[in-house]
Motif scaffolding. Structure first.
Motif, PDB file in Angstrom:
ATOM      1  N   VAL A  89       0.637  -1.333   0.114  1.00  8.53           N
ATOM      2  CA  VAL A  89       0.120  -0.068  -0.005  1.00  8.53           C
ATOM      3  C   VAL A  89       1.015   1.352   0.124  1.00  8.53           C
ATOM      4  O   VAL A  89       0.851   2.049  -0.845  1.00  8.53           O
ATOM      5  CB  VAL A  89      -0.921  -0.040   1.223  1.00  8.53           C
ATOM      6  CG1 VAL A  89      -1.664   1.226   1.300  1.00  8.53           C
ATOM      7  CG2 VAL A  89      -1.966  -1.083   1.371  1.00  8.53           C
ATOM      8  N   ALA A  90       1.836   1.281   1.120  1.00 10.02           N
ATOM      9  CA  ALA A  90       2.491   2.660   1.157  1.00 10.02           C
ATOM     10  C   ALA A  90       3.929   2.146   1.969  1.00 10.02           C
ATOM     11  O   ALA A  90       3.723   1.421   2.866  1.00 10.02           O
ATOM     12  CB  ALA A  90       1.774   3.583   1.776  1.00 10.02           C
ATOM     13  N   GLY A 129      11.065   9.772   7.735  1.00 13.26           N
ATOM     14  CA  GLY A 129       9.849  10.476   7.114  1.00 13.26           C
ATOM     15  C   GLY A 129      10.104  11.466   5.911  1.00 13.26           C
ATOM     16  O   GLY A 129       9.038  11.866   5.619  1.00 13.26           O
ATOM     17  N   THR A 130      11.340  11.277   5.346  1.00 10.69           N
ATOM     18  CA  THR A 130      11.588  12.433   4.206  1.00 10.69           C
ATOM     19  C   THR A 130      11.254  11.971   2.992  1.00 10.69           C
ATOM     20  O   THR A 130      10.946  12.828   1.966  1.00 10.69           O
ATOM     21  CB  THR A 130      12.968  12.880   4.275  1.00 10.69           C
ATOM     22  OG1 THR A 130      13.709  11.627   4.172  1.00 10.69           O
ATOM     23  CG2 THR A 130      13.392  13.431   5.533  1.00 10.69           C
ATOM     24  N   ASN A 131      11.044  10.755   2.867  1.00  7.05           N
ATOM     25  CA  ASN A 131      10.410  10.296   1.633  1.00  7.05           C
ATOM     26  C   ASN A 131       9.327   9.000   1.839  1.00  7.05           C
ATOM     27  O   ASN A 131       9.406   8.359   2.751  1.00  7.05           O
ATOM     28  CB  ASN A 131      11.610   9.361   0.868  1.00  7.05           C
ATOM     29  CG  ASN A 131      12.452  10.543   0.211  1.00  7.05           C
ATOM     30  OD1 ASN A 131      12.230  11.197  -0.678  1.00  7.05           O
ATOM     31  ND2 ASN A 131      13.901  10.609   0.631  1.00  7.05           N
ATOM     32  N   SER A 132       8.410   8.984   1.077  1.00  2.00           N
ATOM     33  CA  SER A 132       7.550   8.043   0.917  1.00  2.00           C
ATOM     34  C   SER A 132       6.959   7.586  -0.566  1.00  2.00           C
ATOM     35  O   SER A 132       7.361   8.300  -1.269  1.00  2.00           O
ATOM     36  CB  SER A 132       6.213   8.543   1.813  1.00  2.00           C
ATOM     37  OG  SER A 132       5.557   9.740   1.098  1.00  2.00           O
ATOM     38  N   TYR A 133       6.177   6.451  -0.612  1.00  3.24           N
ATOM     39  CA  TYR A 133       5.823   5.997  -1.731  1.00  3.24           C
ATOM     40  C   TYR A 133       4.488   5.281  -1.613  1.00  3.24           C
ATOM     41  O   TYR A 133       4.298   4.425  -0.447  1.00  3.24           O
ATOM     42  CB  TYR A 133       6.913   5.015  -2.442  1.00  3.24           C
ATOM     43  CG  TYR A 133       6.258   4.480  -3.943  1.00  3.24           C
ATOM     44  CD1 TYR A 133       5.910   3.098  -3.896  1.00  3.24           C
ATOM     45  CD2 TYR A 133       6.437   5.363  -4.941  1.00  3.24           C
ATOM     46  CE1 TYR A 133       5.718   2.552  -5.072  1.00  3.24           C
ATOM     47  CE2 TYR A 133       6.413   4.628  -6.038  1.00  3.24           C
ATOM     48  CZ  TYR A 133       5.678   3.440  -6.205  1.00  3.24           C
ATOM     49  OH  TYR A 133       5.321   2.765  -7.396  1.00  3.24           O
ATOM     50  N   HIS A 134       3.566   5.608  -2.794  1.00  9.04           N
ATOM     51  CA  HIS A 134       2.195   5.013  -2.289  1.00  9.04           C
ATOM     52  C   HIS A 134       1.989   4.121  -3.783  1.00  9.04           C
ATOM     53  O   HIS A 134       2.322   4.501  -4.956  1.00  9.04           O
ATOM     54  CB  HIS A 134       1.121   5.883  -2.325  1.00  9.04           C
ATOM     55  CG  HIS A 134       1.420   6.839  -1.201  1.00  9.04           C
ATOM     56  ND1 HIS A 134       2.326   7.790  -1.065  1.00  9.04           N
ATOM     57  CD2 HIS A 134       0.814   7.032   0.212  1.00  9.04           C
ATOM     58  CE1 HIS A 134       2.252   8.549   0.231  1.00  9.04           C
ATOM     59  NE2 HIS A 134       1.325   7.817   0.935  1.00  9.04           N
ATOM     60  N   GLY A 135       1.497   2.956  -3.376  1.00  9.51           N
ATOM     61  CA  GLY A 135       0.980   2.170  -4.627  1.00  9.51           C
ATOM     62  C   GLY A 135       0.014   2.750  -5.682  1.00  9.51           C
ATOM     63  O   GLY A 135      -0.776   3.636  -5.130  1.00  9.51           O
ATOM     64  N   TYR A 136      -0.022   2.185  -6.783  1.00  7.35           N
ATOM     65  CA  TYR A 136      -0.706   3.108  -7.898  1.00  7.35           C
ATOM     66  C   TYR A 136      -2.431   2.930  -7.574  1.00  7.35           C
ATOM     67  O   TYR A 136      -3.098   3.704  -7.610  1.00  7.35           O
ATOM     68  CB  TYR A 136      -0.461   2.378  -9.220  1.00  7.35           C
ATOM     69  CG  TYR A 136      -1.130   1.246  -9.448  1.00  7.35           C
ATOM     70  CD1 TYR A 136      -0.548   0.124  -9.065  1.00  7.35           C
ATOM     71  CD2 TYR A 136      -2.237   1.054 -10.101  1.00  7.35           C
ATOM     72  CE1 TYR A 136      -1.262  -1.046  -9.483  1.00  7.35           C
ATOM     73  CE2 TYR A 136      -2.831  -0.070 -10.371  1.00  7.35           C
ATOM     74  CZ  TYR A 136      -2.223  -1.366  -9.830  1.00  7.35           C
ATOM     75  OH  TYR A 136      -2.775  -2.435 -10.396  1.00  7.35           O
ATOM     76  N   VAL A 141      -3.729   3.317  -4.517  1.00  5.86           N
ATOM     77  CA  VAL A 141      -4.151   4.337  -3.475  1.00  5.86           C
ATOM     78  C   VAL A 141      -3.555   5.651  -3.686  1.00  5.86           C
ATOM     79  O   VAL A 141      -3.914   6.539  -2.942  1.00  5.86           O
ATOM     80  CB  VAL A 141      -3.734   3.665  -2.268  1.00  5.86           C
ATOM     81  CG1 VAL A 141      -4.105   2.179  -1.882  1.00  5.86           C
ATOM     82  CG2 VAL A 141      -2.134   3.672  -1.838  1.00  5.86           C
ATOM     83  N   LYS A 142      -2.784   5.702  -4.693  1.00  2.00           N
ATOM     84  CA  LYS A 142      -1.947   7.150  -4.903  1.00  2.00           C
ATOM     85  C   LYS A 142      -3.122   8.192  -4.956  1.00  2.00           C
ATOM     86  O   LYS A 142      -3.937   8.105  -5.847  1.00  2.00           O
ATOM     87  CB  LYS A 142      -1.133   6.930  -6.065  1.00  2.00           C
ATOM     88  CG  LYS A 142      -0.368   8.209  -6.150  1.00  2.00           C
ATOM     89  CD  LYS A 142       1.005   8.021  -7.053  1.00  2.00           C
ATOM     90  CE  LYS A 142       2.029   8.931  -7.113  1.00  2.00           C
ATOM     91  NZ  LYS A 142       2.992   8.885  -7.959  1.00  2.00           N
ATOM     92  N   GLY A 143      -2.832   9.046  -4.222  1.00  2.00           N
ATOM     93  CA  GLY A 143      -3.792  10.288  -4.334  1.00  2.00           C
ATOM     94  C   GLY A 143      -4.995  10.224  -3.391  1.00  2.00           C
ATOM     95  O   GLY A 143      -5.829  11.398  -3.260  1.00  2.00           O
ATOM     96  N   ARG A 144      -5.076   9.319  -2.873  1.00  2.29           N
ATOM     97  CA  ARG A 144      -6.272   8.894  -1.714  1.00  2.29           C
ATOM     98  C   ARG A 144      -5.688   8.643  -0.374  1.00  2.29           C
ATOM     99  O   ARG A 144      -6.325   9.005   0.557  1.00  2.29           O
ATOM    100  CB  ARG A 144      -7.392   7.814  -2.292  1.00  2.29           C
ATOM    101  CG  ARG A 144      -7.927   8.051  -3.678  1.00  2.29           C
ATOM    102  CD  ARG A 144      -8.853   6.967  -3.709  1.00  2.29           C
ATOM    103  NE  ARG A 144      -8.046   5.585  -3.918  1.00  2.29           N
ATOM    104  CZ  ARG A 144      -8.432   4.370  -3.167  1.00  2.29           C
ATOM    105  NH1 ARG A 144      -9.523   4.566  -2.233  1.00  2.29           N
ATOM    106  NH2 ARG A 144      -7.964   3.248  -3.432  1.00  2.29           N
ATOM    107  N   MET A 165      -6.504   7.208   5.166  1.00  2.00           N
ATOM    108  CA  MET A 165      -7.214   6.764   3.988  1.00  2.00           C
ATOM    109  C   MET A 165      -8.622   7.669   3.859  1.00  2.00           C
ATOM    110  O   MET A 165      -9.348   7.860   4.401  1.00  2.00           O
ATOM    111  CB  MET A 165      -7.788   5.241   4.288  1.00  2.00           C
ATOM    112  CG  MET A 165      -6.490   4.642   4.695  1.00  2.00           C
ATOM    113  SD  MET A 165      -6.714   2.788   4.760  1.00  2.00           S
ATOM    114  CE  MET A 165      -8.061   2.701   5.848  1.00  2.00           C
ATOM    115  N   ASN A 166      -8.655   8.442   2.494  1.00  3.90           N
ATOM    116  CA  ASN A 166      -9.645   9.183   2.106  1.00  3.90           C
ATOM    117  C   ASN A 166     -10.404   8.413   0.670  1.00  3.90           C
ATOM    118  O   ASN A 166      -9.744   7.632   0.263  1.00  3.90           O
ATOM    119  CB  ASN A 166      -9.290  10.645   1.652  1.00  3.90           C
ATOM    120  CG  ASN A 166      -8.543  11.447   2.752  1.00  3.90           C
ATOM    121  OD1 ASN A 166      -8.989  10.993   4.227  1.00  3.90           O
ATOM    122  ND2 ASN A 166      -7.568  12.213   2.443  1.00  3.90           N
ATOM    123  N   ASP A 167     -11.574   8.790   0.477  1.00  2.00           N
ATOM    124  CA  ASP A 167     -12.220   8.395  -0.654  1.00  2.00           C
ATOM    125  C   ASP A 167     -12.062   6.844  -0.685  1.00  2.00           C
ATOM    126  O   ASP A 167     -11.865   6.293  -1.622  1.00  2.00           O
ATOM    127  CB  ASP A 167     -11.720   9.164  -1.785  1.00  2.00           C
ATOM    128  CG  ASP A 167     -12.645   8.880  -3.039  1.00  2.00           C
ATOM    129  OD1 ASP A 167     -11.872   8.871  -4.302  1.00  2.00           O
ATOM    130  OD2 ASP A 167     -13.712   8.622  -2.960  1.00  2.00           O
TER     131      ASP A 167
END
Length: 122
Positions: free
Chosen positions: A48-49, A55-62, A64-67, A83-85
């Motif tokens: 997921v992420a 905490g300076t870098n993060s990555y989100h799976g496609y 969930v990205k943007g949500r 977790m939104n939307d």
């Protein structure tokens, strides 16, 4: 090994929000990268992420990205997943994990929590 305990799951309607928390004790939380994964019935655990130790870098799976947004507070030994939307396809047990590496690979994680259930109704 660090011990991890997740909380914050529950039942929510589509379009709603939840904030998951993962509290760490013992081990090396402040120097570990952290990740959130999820597992739906009959499916493999999926990324997921992830977030670096500081905490300076993060990555989100496609999916969930943007949500979804991962963050951490090392002073509180806690990592979060906002977790939104939410969508029905987000329904799963959500796990946090600790890793020596900043990674999307489940096999790189050395410690896991017991998981928290998220259910999204349509």
């Amino acid at each position: 090994q660090v011990q991890l305990v997740e909380s914050g799951g529950g039942l929510v309607q589509a379009g709603g929000s939840l904030r998951l928390s993962c509290v760490a004790s013992g081990g090396t939380f402040s120097s570990d990268a952290m990740g959130w994964f999820r597992q739906a019935p009959g499916k493999q655990r999926e990324f997921v992420a992830a977030i670096t130790w500081d905490g300076t870098n993060s990555y989100h799976g496609y999916l969930v990205k943007g949500r979804f947004t991962i963050s951490r507070d090392n002073a509180k030994n806690t990592v979060y997943l906002q977790m939104n939307d939410l969508k029905p396809n987000d329904t799963a047990v959500y796990f946090c994990g600790a890793s020596r590496d900043y990674s999307t690979d489940v096999n790189h994680y050395h410690s896991w929590g017991q998981g928290t259930q998220v259910a999204v109704s349509s």
